[in-house]
Design a protein around this motif. Structure first.
Motif, PDB file in Angstrom:
ATOM      1  N   THR A   1      11.492  -2.786   4.210  1.00 41.54           N
ATOM      2  CA  THR A   1      10.383  -3.719   4.388  1.00 41.54           C
ATOM      3  C   THR A   1      10.065  -3.742   5.884  1.00 41.54           C
ATOM      4  OG1 THR A   1      11.754  -5.687   4.772  1.00 41.54           O
ATOM      5  CG2 THR A   1      11.251  -5.123   2.468  1.00 41.54           C
ATOM      6  N   SER A   2       8.965  -4.330   6.236  1.00 44.53           N
ATOM      7  CA  SER A   2       8.609  -4.398   7.655  1.00 44.53           C
ATOM      8  C   SER A   2       9.656  -5.166   8.453  1.00 44.53           C
ATOM      9  CB  SER A   2       7.234  -5.054   7.821  1.00 44.53           C
ATOM     10  OG  SER A   2       7.226  -6.351   7.234  1.00 44.53           O
TER      11      SER A   2
ATOM     12  N   LEU B   1       7.543   2.874   2.411  1.00 45.18           N
ATOM     13  CA  LEU B   1       7.366   1.507   2.907  1.00 45.18           C
ATOM     14  C   LEU B   1       6.058   0.911   2.403  1.00 45.18           C
ATOM     15  CD1 LEU B   1       8.348  -0.760   4.847  1.00 45.18           C
ATOM     16  CD2 LEU B   1       7.113   0.423   6.678  1.00 45.18           C
ATOM     17  N   ILE B   2       4.991   1.696   2.421  1.00 43.34           N
ATOM     18  CA  ILE B   2       3.677   1.224   1.955  1.00 43.34           C
ATOM     19  C   ILE B   2       3.707   0.930   0.462  1.00 43.34           C
ATOM     20  CG2 ILE B   2       1.276   1.917   1.585  1.00 43.34           C
ATOM     21  CD1 ILE B   2       1.475   3.460   4.241  1.00 43.34           C
TER      22      ILE B   2
ATOM     23  N   ARG C   1       6.273   0.069  -1.329  1.00 38.87           N
ATOM     24  CA  ARG C   1       7.006  -1.187  -1.552  1.00 38.87           C
ATOM     25  C   ARG C   1       6.142  -2.394  -1.229  1.00 38.87           C
ATOM     26  NH1 ARG C   1      11.464  -3.867  -2.433  1.00 38.87           N
ATOM     27  NH2 ARG C   1      12.613  -2.008  -3.056  1.00 38.87           N
ATOM     28  N   SER C   2       5.362  -2.312  -0.162  1.00 41.80           N
ATOM     29  CA  SER C   2       4.525  -3.454   0.232  1.00 41.80           C
ATOM     30  C   SER C   2       3.403  -3.695  -0.771  1.00 41.80           C
ATOM     31  CB  SER C   2       3.941  -3.221   1.629  1.00 41.80           C
ATOM     32  OG  SER C   2       3.025  -2.143   1.624  1.00 41.80           O
ATOM     33  N   LYS C   3       2.940  -2.619  -1.433  1.00 36.45           N
ATOM     34  CA  LYS C   3       1.845  -2.741  -2.387  1.00 36.45           C
ATOM     35  C   LYS C   3       2.332  -3.070  -3.799  1.00 36.45           C
ATOM     36  CE  LYS C   3      -1.374  -1.569   0.587  1.00 36.45           C
ATOM     37  NZ  LYS C   3      -2.408  -2.533   1.062  1.00 36.45           N
TER      38      LYS C   3
ATOM     39  N   LYS D   1       5.970  -4.124  -5.179  1.00 37.15           N
ATOM     40  CA  LYS D   1       7.401  -4.388  -5.038  1.00 37.15           C
ATOM     41  C   LYS D   1       8.143  -4.139  -6.345  1.00 37.15           C
ATOM     42  CE  LYS D   1      10.665  -7.891  -3.420  1.00 37.15           C
ATOM     43  NZ  LYS D   1      11.553  -7.778  -4.600  1.00 37.15           N
TER      44      LYS D   1
END
Length: 292
Positions: free
Chosen positions: A23-24, A150-151, A153-155, A157
């Motif tokens: 995650t970020s 990462l992207i 996961r952010s879009k 989950k």
């Protein structure tokens, strides 16, 4: 041809799997604990290559094998270090943060160390190396897949959570296939250099685990953080080392001699690091409960 395609695609998928677990916050967590950040960075980015160079010099290792060990020592950690940290009940969040940040930094540092090592150990025999091209290639096969994961996961989950375990298993299988391929394709070279490569890599792993653990204690880090730094200091992403070795010297068949140390390492690390993990759990008795 198959290896030229399979090897980089496997690394891309392995790095994508790493990104899928991020995650970020994993990129910013280390800033909230600068002591842990700098100890880990110094151990992995400076002390590790320095210790590798000392071991190579002490054991009289030269040319391609020496360069291969330096490439290995310049690689970031990987999914394996995160799994072993979890097994040791260390600070998994810290482990993932280290892996994420150092994976990006090595896009610059690994080509630099490789170029210097080739000039020092191989001299006039060193093949031409374009550092900018190598750095860009590393960016494409390591950083881009990490950010893609990462992207995703952010879009989404839920998808990332459901697919992460499967992706990790696939990554492990790909890693095993790569190690077997690396040794099988250069079996004679592996056997001829085993008594140099094996002890050097074992010594490197043990030295870095001890250095990582001791430096963490010196700077008053808790038990979970100390074992995490030790594992991150002693475990590198062997797939990166094998891939980079093959990019620099790409033989007509099989894998590059520069990849052999990373292939040997991929086997030995389980015999060296896992006993340390179990020793740590037994030594501490109960893992410290304080969170990172």
């Amino acid at each position: 041809m198959i290896i030229d395609i399979f090897l980089p695609l496997s690394l891309i998928f392995i790095m994508f799997t790493l990104g899928l677990s991020l995650t970020s916050n994993d990129f910013t967590n280390l800033l909230h604990n600068p002591r842990a950040f700098f100890i880990g960075i110094i151990n992995q980015m400076i002390i590790l290559p320095l210790v590798a160079f000392i071991i190579i010099s002490m054991m009289g290792i030269t040319k391609e094998i020496a360069v291969g060990i330096m490439i290995l020592a310049s690689c970031p950690g990987g999914v394996t270090s995160n799994i072993i940290t979890r097994l040791a009940k260390g600070d998994t969040a810290l482990s993932i943060s280290y892996t994420a940040v150092i994976s990006l930094l090595t896009i610059i540092t690994l080509p630099m160390v490789t170029g210097i090592s080739m000039k020092y150990f191989m001299g006039a025999e060193a093949p031409p190396l374009n550092l900018i091209s190598l750095g860009f290639t590393m960016f494409l096969i390591t950083a881009v897949p990490v950010f893609a994961g990462l992207i995703i996961r952010s879009k989404s989950k839920n998808f990332a959570d459901n697919f992460e375990n499967t992706a990790t298993k696939i990554s492990t299988i790909l890693f095993i296939i790569i190690i077997i391929g690396a040794l099988a394709s250069e079996w004679e070279t592996f056997i001829n250099n085993l008594f140099q490569i094996g002890p050097a890599i074992i010594l490197l792993i043990i030295a870095m685990i001890i250095i990582g653990y001791k430096t963490s204690n010196w700077f008053k880090m808790n038990n979970r953080q100390s074992v995490t730094v030790a594992i991150e200091s002693g475990i590198q992403n062997g797939t990166v080392g094998i891939t980079i070795g093959n990019i620099i010297i790409n033989p007509e068949t099989g894998l590059s001699i520069l990849s052999i140390p990373s292939g040997v390492y991929g086997i030995l690390m389980y015999f060296i690091c896992l006993p340390f993990v179990f020793w740590y759990i037994k030594k501490t008795g109960s893992i410290a409960k304080n969170d990172y």
